[in-house]
Design an enzyme around this catalytic site. Structure first.
Site, PDB file in Angstrom:
ATOM      1  CG  HIS A  91      -1.753  -1.215   1.367  1.00 14.71           C
ATOM      2  ND1 HIS A  91      -3.072  -1.223   0.993  1.00 14.71           N
ATOM      3  CD2 HIS A  91      -1.473  -2.469   1.804  1.00 14.71           C
ATOM      4  CE1 HIS A  91      -3.581  -2.431   1.209  1.00 14.71           C
ATOM      5  NE2 HIS A  91      -2.628  -3.208   1.699  1.00 14.71           N
ATOM      6  CG  ASP A 102       0.147  -1.172   5.210  1.00 15.84           C
ATOM      7  OD1 ASP A 102      -0.226  -0.345   4.357  1.00 15.84           O
ATOM      8  OD2 ASP A 102      -0.509  -2.191   5.512  1.00 15.84           O
ATOM      9  CD  GLU A 157      -4.932  -8.129   6.822  1.00 13.53           C
ATOM     10  OE1 GLU A 157      -5.845  -7.586   6.163  1.00 13.53           O
ATOM     11  OE2 GLU A 157      -3.956  -7.507   7.290  1.00 13.53           O
TER      12      GLU A 157
HETATM   13  N1  ADE Z   1      -4.912  -1.237   4.112  1.00 16.29           N
HETATM   14  C1  ADE Z   1      -3.615  -1.087   4.316  1.00 16.29           C
HETATM   15  N2  ADE Z   1      -3.084  -2.208   4.816  1.00 16.29           N
HETATM   16  C2  ADE Z   1      -4.091  -3.097   4.934  1.00 16.29           C
HETATM   17  C3  ADE Z   1      -4.190  -4.433   5.392  1.00 16.29           C
HETATM   18  N3  ADE Z   1      -3.129  -5.110   5.824  1.00 16.29           N
HETATM   19  N4  ADE Z   1      -5.398  -5.022   5.392  1.00 16.29           N
HETATM   20  C4  ADE Z   1      -6.466  -4.358   4.955  1.00 16.29           C
HETATM   21  N5  ADE Z   1      -6.429  -3.110   4.514  1.00 16.29           N
HETATM   22  C5  ADE Z   1      -5.244  -2.474   4.495  1.00 16.29           C
HETATM   23 ZN    ZN Z   2      -2.654  -5.100   2.474  1.00  9.74          ZN
END
Ligand code: ADE
Ligand code: ZN
Length: 332
Positions: A16, A276, A197
């Site tokens: 991201h 991230d 996730e």
């Molecule tokens: N936006 C940024 N990182 C994310 C993640 N790991 N899961 C969901 N949305 C996100």
């Molecule tokens: Zn992500």
């Protein structure tokens, strides 16, 4: 091992751009744009990066993104990420961005996409890093908002290759976006979605069956469903796994518990990515290093992960073949 990992030509498929905003750049942009930040210094920003779950993180991440205001800001953000790619042997990247995070606070879509695209273009010419951009919808917002975002983006269609789906997973299943993904696919875009996730394996099934995605972002909870794992193996569906993200967001209590190696051994098309990096303590090479150390991986397995990253990318087959040969030529 760090040197071996750096030398492996790699693709990053789950990044991201807003999540690559380092505290130093956050402070600089806040000053440049004369914005108030609720932190006094870099240490205070870093101290806030303790997350109990995905939502804890997202709250801080959306707040951080407020400093991004101008085309130059989006250029600087993207360029800083590409310089990290260069240092770490990432030769191709498919980063995503969340237009709604910016358009909902009044930043025009072209400001965002043109700033990012200009940096990606310069990454190709000055650093030799190729890239394809992914436009992600925020799943905590309504379907209608995703449709509006897609409409807004269509005049800029040459600047992105795929649509994605991210943000708060629980309670926002892929089926909420079935129609907008169908429209995006009909327009010729590829598709990816975060699934499995924090959310259940059922979300991975519906991302595949209802959204027809080409890759699953994360997907680690697929491990709880043997039938699903068999399908992922049979169809060689890529999973863009993010080990440091998973431990920082408590998807796994400890890196030693991470299932990426087991999935690799079973024949799942897993890849390693940073998600991230500014928030989770490392870019792609640090993610390779972390699983190497905690899961007792062999160099051959690291090399396989690099090959998978190229195979799972949206690059043309001839380009994939030539990069894979380069990966194989790195001496173990
Ligand atoms: N936006 C940024 N990182 C994310 C993640 N790991 N899961 C969901 N949305 C996100
Ligand atoms: Zn992500």
């Amino acid at each position: 091992m760090t040197e071996f990992i750096t030398q492996l030509p790699k693709a990053e498929l789950h990044l991201h751009l807003e999540g690559s905003l380092e505290p130093e750049l956050m402070l600089k942009l806040a000053q440049r744009n004369k914005l108030f930040l609720p932190y006094d210094d870099i240490a205070a920003i870093k101290a806030a990066y303790e997350f109990g779950n995905l939502q804890d993180f997202l709250d801080i991440y959306y707040q951080g993104a407020n400093v991004l205001q101008t085309e130059q800001d989006f250029f600087d953000l993207t360029w800083a990420y590409l310089l990290r790619c260069k240092e770490q042997g990432v030769v191709h990247t498919e980063p995503c961005f969340d237009p709604q995070t910016h358009t909902d606070r009044g930043i025009p879509f072209p400001v965002v996409v043109n700033g990012i695209s200009a940096a990606l273009k310069q990454g190709q010419t000055q650093l030799g890093i190729s890239s394809y951009l992914i436009l992600s919808f925020l799943r905590h917002l309504p379907e209608e908002a995703a449709f509006k975002t897609l409409e807004m983006a269509l005049p800029y269609r040459d600047q992105f290759i795929a649509v994605g789906l991210d943000s708060s997973e629980m309670g926002h299943p892929p089926e909420k976006f079935e129609r907008v993904f169908a429209k995006a696919r009909a327009e010729g875009f590829k598709a990816v979605a975060h699934a499995g996730e924090e959310g259940p394996a059922a979300y991975v099934w519906s991302a595949l069956d209802l959204l027809s995605v080409d890759r699953i972002d994360h997907g680690v909870r697929a491990f709880e469903d043997a039938k699903l794992i068999q399908r992922l193996i049979d169809e060689q569906v890529p999973l863009t796994v993010c080990p440091l993200s998973n431990t920082r967001l408590k998807v796994f209590a400890d890196m030693a518990d991470h299932t990426i190696l087991k999935m690799l051994d079973q024949g799942v098309m897993v890849t390693v990515n940073s998600d991230d990096p500014a928030y989770f303590g490392g870019y792609v090479a640090e993610n390779y290093q972390a699983i190497y150390e905690s899961l007792a991986m062999t160099p051959a397995q690291l090399q396989q992960l690099a090959i998978n990253s190229i195979k799972a990318s949206f690059l043309p087959q001839d380009v994939k073949n030539s990069i894979i040969l380069q990966v194989e030529s790195v001496g173990i």
